[in-house]
Design a protein around this motif. Structure first.
Motif, PDB file in Angstrom:
ATOM      1  N   GLY A  11      -1.164   2.541  12.612  1.00 36.38           N
ATOM      2  CA  GLY A  11       0.066   1.965  13.115  1.00 36.38           C
ATOM      3  C   GLY A  11       1.065   2.772  12.413  1.00 36.38           C
ATOM      4  N   PHE A  12       2.277   2.402  12.486  1.00 30.45           N
ATOM      5  CA  PHE A  12       3.186   3.246  11.747  1.00 30.45           C
ATOM      6  C   PHE A  12       3.963   2.420  10.789  1.00 30.45           C
ATOM      7  N   HIS A  13       3.478   1.285  10.582  1.00 30.63           N
ATOM      8  CA  HIS A  13       4.254   0.429   9.699  1.00 30.63           C
ATOM      9  C   HIS A  13       4.482   1.073   8.370  1.00 30.63           C
ATOM     10  N   GLY A  14       3.447   1.664   7.976  1.00 30.12           N
ATOM     11  CA  GLY A  14       3.600   2.272   6.674  1.00 30.12           C
ATOM     12  C   GLY A  14       4.755   3.230   6.657  1.00 30.12           C
ATOM     13  N   LEU A  15       4.993   3.796   7.767  1.00 31.59           N
ATOM     14  CA  LEU A  15       6.064   4.763   7.799  1.00 31.59           C
ATOM     15  C   LEU A  15       7.413   4.106   7.834  1.00 31.59           C
ATOM     16  N   LEU A  16       7.347   2.934   8.211  1.00 35.69           N
ATOM     17  CA  LEU A  16       8.606   2.270   8.324  1.00 35.69           C
ATOM     18  C   LEU A  16       9.189   2.027   6.976  1.00 35.69           C
ATOM     19  N   ALA A  17       9.448   3.006   6.371  1.00 35.07           N
ATOM     20  CA  ALA A  17      10.002   2.806   5.054  1.00 35.07           C
ATOM     21  C   ALA A  17      11.486   2.768   5.192  1.00 35.07           C
ATOM     22  N   PRO A  18      12.052   2.170   4.265  1.00 34.10           N
ATOM     23  CA  PRO A  18      13.500   2.062   4.324  1.00 34.10           C
ATOM     24  C   PRO A  18      14.057   3.455   4.257  1.00 34.10           C
ATOM     25  N   VAL A  19      15.090   3.593   4.885  1.00 31.03           N
ATOM     26  CA  VAL A  19      15.636   4.931   4.883  1.00 31.03           C
ATOM     27  C   VAL A  19      16.122   5.223   3.494  1.00 31.03           C
ATOM     28  N   ILE A  20      15.679   6.266   3.059  1.00 28.34           N
ATOM     29  CA  ILE A  20      16.113   6.598   1.725  1.00 28.34           C
ATOM     30  C   ILE A  20      17.261   7.548   1.800  1.00 28.34           C
ATOM     31  N   GLU A 496       7.389  -5.123  11.516  1.00 26.19           N
ATOM     32  CA  GLU A 496       6.168  -5.877  11.280  1.00 26.19           C
ATOM     33  C   GLU A 496       5.245  -5.835  12.471  1.00 26.19           C
ATOM     34  N   ASP A 497       4.105  -5.452  12.213  1.00 27.54           N
ATOM     35  CA  ASP A 497       3.101  -5.434  13.256  1.00 27.54           C
ATOM     36  C   ASP A 497       3.504  -4.812  14.560  1.00 27.54           C
ATOM     37  N   SER A 498       4.436  -4.040  14.488  1.00 26.18           N
ATOM     38  CA  SER A 498       4.837  -3.437  15.742  1.00 26.18           C
ATOM     39  C   SER A 498       4.188  -2.082  15.853  1.00 26.18           C
ATOM     40  N   LYS A 499       3.782  -1.799  16.996  1.00 28.95           N
ATOM     41  CA  LYS A 499       3.148  -0.504  17.151  1.00 28.95           C
ATOM     42  C   LYS A 499       4.107   0.488  17.754  1.00 28.95           C
ATOM     43  N   ASN A 568      -1.639  -3.991  11.719  1.00 23.79           N
ATOM     44  CA  ASN A 568      -1.868  -2.554  11.695  1.00 23.79           C
ATOM     45  C   ASN A 568      -1.565  -1.881  10.375  1.00 23.79           C
ATOM     46  N   HIS A 569      -0.799  -2.540   9.630  1.00 20.08           N
ATOM     47  CA  HIS A 569      -0.489  -1.895   8.359  1.00 20.08           C
ATOM     48  C   HIS A 569      -1.501  -2.200   7.268  1.00 20.08           C
ATOM     49  N   ARG A 570      -2.451  -3.007   7.599  1.00 17.39           N
ATOM     50  CA  ARG A 570      -3.486  -3.305   6.612  1.00 17.39           C
ATOM     51  C   ARG A 570      -4.764  -2.622   7.041  1.00 17.39           C
ATOM     52  N   THR A 571      -5.104  -1.651   6.337  1.00 12.35           N
ATOM     53  CA  THR A 571      -6.330  -0.941   6.674  1.00 12.35           C
ATOM     54  C   THR A 571      -7.462  -1.575   5.903  1.00 12.35           C
ATOM     55  N   TYR A 572      -8.637  -1.216   6.283  1.00 12.78           N
ATOM     56  CA  TYR A 572      -9.739  -1.840   5.572  1.00 12.78           C
ATOM     57  C   TYR A 572      -9.742  -1.385   4.114  1.00 12.78           C
ATOM     58  N   VAL A 573      -9.181  -0.263   3.928  1.00 12.38           N
ATOM     59  CA  VAL A 573      -9.113   0.210   2.550  1.00 12.38           C
ATOM     60  C   VAL A 573      -8.136  -0.685   1.797  1.00 12.38           C
ATOM     61  N   ASP A 574      -7.108  -1.041   2.479  1.00  6.79           N
ATOM     62  CA  ASP A 574      -6.119  -1.905   1.847  1.00  6.79           C
ATOM     63  C   ASP A 574      -6.762  -3.248   1.501  1.00  6.79           C
ATOM     64  N   LEU A 575      -7.548  -3.715   2.414  1.00  2.47           N
ATOM     65  CA  LEU A 575      -8.171  -5.007   2.189  1.00  2.47           C
ATOM     66  C   LEU A 575      -9.151  -4.937   1.032  1.00  2.47           C
ATOM     67  N   LYS A 576      -9.819  -3.838   1.010  1.00  3.02           N
ATOM     68  CA  LYS A 576     -10.770  -3.661  -0.076  1.00  3.02           C
ATOM     69  C   LYS A 576     -10.014  -3.641  -1.396  1.00  3.02           C
ATOM     70  N   ASP A 577      -8.936  -2.906  -1.394  1.00  5.91           N
ATOM     71  CA  ASP A 577      -8.130  -2.824  -2.606  1.00  5.91           C
ATOM     72  C   ASP A 577      -7.560  -4.184  -2.988  1.00  5.91           C
ATOM     73  N   LYS A 578      -7.154  -4.868  -1.993  1.00  7.88           N
ATOM     74  CA  LYS A 578      -6.557  -6.161  -2.275  1.00  7.88           C
ATOM     75  C   LYS A 578      -7.591  -7.100  -2.874  1.00  7.88           C
ATOM     76  N   TRP A 579      -8.733  -6.992  -2.346  1.00  7.03           N
ATOM     77  CA  TRP A 579      -9.787  -7.865  -2.870  1.00  7.03           C
ATOM     78  C   TRP A 579     -10.040  -7.518  -4.327  1.00  7.03           C
ATOM     79  N   LYS A 580     -10.012  -6.267  -4.561  1.00  7.62           N
ATOM     80  CA  LYS A 580     -10.238  -5.801  -5.920  1.00  7.62           C
ATOM     81  C   LYS A 580      -9.192  -6.395  -6.861  1.00  7.62           C
ATOM     82  N   THR A 581      -7.971  -6.317  -6.408  1.00  4.09           N
ATOM     83  CA  THR A 581      -6.907  -6.848  -7.256  1.00  4.09           C
ATOM     84  C   THR A 581      -6.981  -8.369  -7.344  1.00  4.09           C
ATOM     85  N   LEU A 582      -7.436  -8.950  -6.289  1.00  8.90           N
ATOM     86  CA  LEU A 582      -7.528 -10.409  -6.318  1.00  8.90           C
ATOM     87  C   LEU A 582      -8.573 -10.837  -7.350  1.00  8.90           C
ATOM     88  N   VAL A 583      -9.637 -10.126  -7.334  1.00  8.43           N
ATOM     89  CA  VAL A 583     -10.697 -10.467  -8.285  1.00  8.43           C
ATOM     90  C   VAL A 583     -10.156 -10.297  -9.694  1.00  8.43           C
TER      91      VAL A 583
END
Length: 632
Positions: A11-20, A496-499, A568-583
């Motif tokens: 998705g491109f959410h990640g790209l949706l960064a605030p304009v710097i 958010e969640d926009s493609k 779309n902005h949550r990749t499985y890698v993100d989820l994996k990472d999140k789980w890691k941090t949650l633990v």
DNA sequence: ATTAGGG
DNA sequence: CCCTAAT
């Protein structure tokens, strides 16, 4: 793969960064008195500017004088007064064939097609010798000639064809001519100083319709400081360029090569290693190798429908390669006789980070000059450092030996690189100068930290910041293909969640005017920007926990599909990472936790699930969800 | 493309 | 979050 991955969930959410806001402008305030200005580096740019001016003036003043005789012949003479003074004079006589009718006109009276000889003369004087030999030898400015193509007073040279030795379309302030590279010959006149290059007299009427969006004008000024090297490259996306080089002797060279339009893009989008591979595939060699410093890229466009990941990824990889994009050409020689192997390096040129100059079409050459100057000053003002890149990785430890760093006799040249890095203050300093926002100065995709962008200090940008998706239009002509460049200059805003891909003009004004790649700024933008941080909400955590409880830790792909299929902005890698941090979070004291607190009950579930799946074969197909859920 | 881990 | 090696 990675690309794909990103595409997939990207998705491109990640790209949706605030304009710097990027743009240092304070720099612009600095005047010619700046020390750096007096450096060769700056002069080089001045040369360019001067040349442009000359061209302009000549064109305007000369009405029908053929000073050099031969009509229909273009001639570029370069006088080398002396190596010492390095005074160069470039004369170009051009017989304009047609003035662009559409030309709003430098002089409205000439809106007709008139054939007038134009004498162009450039005086490159007193190229200053730099006091120090530090790395500020080179400076490179790349501009998208689109911006100036239509400027009456612009000087552009662009390849008309995509073949080696193809014709170059030269536009001197509205007067157009074609030059056939292959015909360019050097006519050395004596040891002294005048070297003339005749372009085949192939001036042909050339109506400038539309603009090739692929055209880039590159001005390269390699170290002329101590060696008096001056390179002026004007190339287009197809990687053809003219080059003026006054190294040991003055030379004008025209390079023609296969289309490499995409190369540039590729370079921006791909990891260097891929680029290398690509180059190899094409058997292409960087002109850089001979000191040119002009890089080209081969790019295989890939279909992208969800940009975030793709770009992020590419950008990311890119960033690693060249810290600041400054790449250089060099050669390494081996010494077979040394006691301890000696590695000899012959660095022929350095290339400073590329700078992009973005200016409105209506800008004047003078504006362009100033913009370029600002950019150069910005870079030269800062201290430059040399970086060593081996196999795409920067060697930071100065104490390491070459051997330890992998720089040995046997090391592949392709894996070694030197970079020039400047340490400019913050970008902010360069902002400043209340200039009219250039209509489209835009930031690049958040993930793709932009190359420095120089916003010409043009005042008449009446253009309004283009609406989102149409922003590109400002850069491109309708039928033109959207160059990667433009895309990269686009800013996406997170949705958010926009493609949907949303392109927005950079925050207005404060548009950065000059953003030279620098140690600091570059660091921030590098070639890619990390995705905007998006902390998991409690509900997300809850969804994640639930999914893991049922699927098990490890089956992130499934977890993603089950609980975050729409995120779309949550990749499985993100989820994996999140789980890691949650633990981890669940295992530390509440006082040590940060961010939005996660309900303890959820953390408990995390621990339970973690414990459970740690003992069970998590990866197996769906298990008895019950078993797990009951206890919880 | 995914997974698993370190950074 | 990023980056990568290993699948």
């Amino acid at each position: 793969m990675v690309l794909k991955k990103r595409k997939y969930y990207g998705g491109f959410h990640g790209l949706l960064a605030p304009v710097i806001p990027k743009a240092p402008r304070s720099l612009r305030k600095r005047r010619l008195h700046d020390k750096s200005l007096e450096d060769g580096g700056i002069c080089a740019f001045e040369l360019l500017a001067a040349a442009a001016d000359k061209l302009l003036q000549e064109q305007e003043s000369e009405s029908s004088t053929s000073s050099t005789g031969s009509k229909g012949k273009e001639q570029i003479s370069i006088h080398e007064e002396s190596a010492r003074h390095e005074q160069l004079e470039v004369k170009a006589k051009v017989e304009p064939v047609i003035l662009d009718h559409h030309d709003p006109g430098a002089s409205g009276a000439e809106s007709e097609s008139v054939a007038k000889p134009t004498n162009l003369e450039l005086s490159l004087k007193e190229l200053p010798h730099s006091e120090d030999d530090s790395g500020s030898d080179h400076a490179s400015i790349v501009t998208n000639s689109d911006f100036i193509k239509k400027v009456n007073t612009s000087l552009t040279m662009e390849a008309i064809e995509d073949k080696p030795g193809s014709i170059y379309d030269v536009n001197f302030g509205g007067n157009r001519a074609e030059i056939h590279p292959e015909v360019v010959e050097k006519q050395s006149r004596g040891l002294t100083s005048v070297k003339t290059y005749n372009m085949k007299d192939c001036l042909k009427p050339c109506v400038h319709t539309g603009v090739s969006n692929k055209s880039y004008t590159s001005v390269h000024f390699p170290s002329y400081k101590d060696k008096g090297n001056v390179n002026i490259n004007i190339r287009d996306d197809d990687e053809k360029y003219f080059r003026y080089n006054n190294r040991s002797n003055t030379r004008l060279r025209v390079f023609g090569s296969r289309s490499r339009a995409g190369y540039r893009r590729m370079r921006k989008m791909m990891p260097s290693r891929y680029l290398k591979a690509a180059r190899k595939l094409r058997g292409y060699e960087l002109p850089n190798s001979n000191g040119g410093g002009v890089k080209s890229f081969y790019h295989k466009r890939k279909n992208i429908y969800m940009g975030e990941r793709f770009q992020a990824d590419a950008a990311t990889k890119r960033r690693k390669l060249f810290h600041h994009s400054s790449k250089n050409s060099y050669t390494k020689e081996e010494s077979s006789e040394s006691i301890s192997n000696v590695v000899k390096f012959s660095i022929k040129s350095f290339k400073v980070p590329e700078l992009y100059v973005e200016v409105p079409e209506t800008a004047t050459v003078g504006s362009l000059k100033r913009s370029v100057m600002e950019a150069v000053k910005a870079i030269l003002h800062s201290k430059l450092h040399v970086g060593v890149v081996v196999q795409g990785k920067k060697v930071r430890d100065d104490n390491r030996t070459l051997q330890q760093s992998g720089i040995s006799q046997n090391c592949n040249l392709e894996t070694l690189g030197f970079t020039l890095e400047s340490s400019l203050p913050e970008a902010s300093p360069f902002l400043g100068r209340g200039e009219t926002p250039s209509c489209n100065t835009q930031q690049r995709l958040p993930r793709v930290p932009s190359n420095p962008i120089i916003n010409g200090g043009f005042s008449n940008s009446s253009l309004e910041p283009p609406p989102p998706v149409t922003s590109l239009d400002n850069h491109l002509e309708k039928n033109e293909e959207i160059p990667a460049f433009a895309a990269e200059v686009t800013t996406q805003v997170p949705v958010e969640d926009s493609k949907a891909l949303v392109l927005l003009p950079a925050l207005n004004e404060e548009v950065l005017s000059v953003i030279p790649l620098s140690e600091k700024t570059t660091k921030r933008y590098e070639y890619s920007q990390r995705r905007t941080r998006r902390p998991f909400s409690v509900s997300e955590v809850e969804a994640l926990v639930e999914a893991v409880e049922t699927l098990g830790a490890g089956r992130w792909r499934d977890v993603k599909m089950r609980a975050f299929n729409d995120a779309n902005h949550r990749t499985y890698v993100d989820l994996k990472d999140k789980w890691k941090t949650l633990v981890h979070t669940a295992s530390i004291s509440p006082q040590q936790r940060r961010g939005e607190p996660v309900p303890q009950n959820l953390l408990d579930r995390v621990l339970a699930a973690h414990a459970y799946w740690s003992q069970h074969q998590a990866k197996q197909p769906v298990k008895n969800v019950k078993t797990l859920e009951a206890p919880m």
